[in-house]
Scaffold this motif. Sequence first.
Motif, mmCIF file in Angstrom:
data_model
loop_
_atom_site.group_PDB
_atom_site.id
_atom_site.type_symbol
_atom_site.label_atom_id
_atom_site.label_comp_id
_atom_site.label_asym_id
_atom_site.label_seq_id
_atom_site.Cartn_x
_atom_site.Cartn_y
_atom_site.Cartn_z
ATOM 1 N N SER A 87 5.597 57.641 6.716
ATOM 2 C CA SER A 87 6.193 58.388 7.821
ATOM 3 C C SER A 87 7.538 57.782 8.195
ATOM 4 C CB SER A 87 5.268 58.378 9.044
ATOM 5 O OG SER A 87 5.931 58.867 10.191
ATOM 6 N N THR A 89 9.469 58.664 10.515
ATOM 7 C CA THR A 89 9.546 58.569 11.975
ATOM 8 C C THR A 89 8.814 57.331 12.480
ATOM 9 O OG1 THR A 89 9.528 60.987 12.033
ATOM 10 C CG2 THR A 89 9.208 59.844 14.120
ATOM 11 N N LYS A 148 2.147 64.737 15.327
ATOM 12 C CA LYS A 148 2.224 63.311 15.015
ATOM 13 C C LYS A 148 3.596 62.745 15.361
ATOM 14 C CE LYS A 148 -1.336 63.389 11.477
ATOM 15 N NZ LYS A 148 -1.632 63.344 10.035
ATOM 16 N N THR A 149 4.649 63.538 15.155
ATOM 17 C CA THR A 149 5.987 63.085 15.545
ATOM 18 C C THR A 149 6.051 62.855 17.048
ATOM 19 O OG1 THR A 149 7.038 64.238 13.697
ATOM 20 C CG2 THR A 149 8.427 63.703 15.582
ATOM 21 N N MET A 267 14.352 61.195 14.472
ATOM 22 C CA MET A 267 13.567 61.964 15.440
ATOM 23 C C MET A 267 14.294 63.202 15.930
ATOM 24 S SD MET A 267 11.587 59.095 17.719
ATOM 25 C CE MET A 267 10.316 60.293 18.180
#
Length: 268
Positions: A87, A89, A148-149, A267
């Motif tokens: 991920s 992020t 999830k972000t 993001m």
Amino acid sequence: MNSIKTQAIVLRNRRFSETSLVVTLLGRDSGRLDVLAKGARREKSPLFGHLDLYQKEDVLVLRRPGAGLDLLIEAAFADEHVGLRFSPTAFAAAGLLADLAAEATLPGEPLPELYDTLAGALSLLSSLGDAAAHAGLGAALPFTPAEKTVLVGRTLKLALLDMLGWLGYGLELNRCVVCGRAVGGGGALSRRSGGWVCGGCRPKAGESIRIGDNALASLRLRGDGDERFELALPAGERRRWLRFLVDYAQYALEKPLRGRKVLFQVMG
């Protein structure tokens, strides 16, 4: 010379020579450790692969007063946080927290509460990366990629608040920093004043950003099950308070956090 055996998180690393690394660790019982890892870039070295960013290791360090760098003797995995690699992020959020820890701590000054906060955040961020699911070792968390972000941002927010608190820079979020009025009815967050200010005191507080009651509530929530409240907030509000927290951290430390730019590029 004496030695230290402790659990530590890799905050930073850089190439020192063709075969060695200089590594900044945060030890739970030792504070920051700046160490030389001789031969760590050789594939046959027992240190090879143990010093990737944000890994948690059980380490043995030989202290060398006056040498500038201590010497890393041993490292054994405690938690590789593999999920961070799945991920971008989560990896960027981990980098911001590691930057804060590296800039705010000193060698020989242990802050176990800060360490535990960072370790807990890295573990959660890693789980949001779904390493276990990708490897066929477990089920994915029950959230969509977009959710999830959002939860990466929530994890980062809570860790920043707690780490700043342990460092003595905690934000006042329960009442107006200037007049003491209980929160509610709008208001703003003031970097200079260190927390929430009511509408009447905002002109006295210097530079500030307006914050709605729901966004302020999200900053104060800590319990399990609060994720759904977070997911319901408008994306713009989430970004504004997260930027405020990161900028407040830089203001409090009087140092730039080099992971800030990468974080907000990832993001959005």
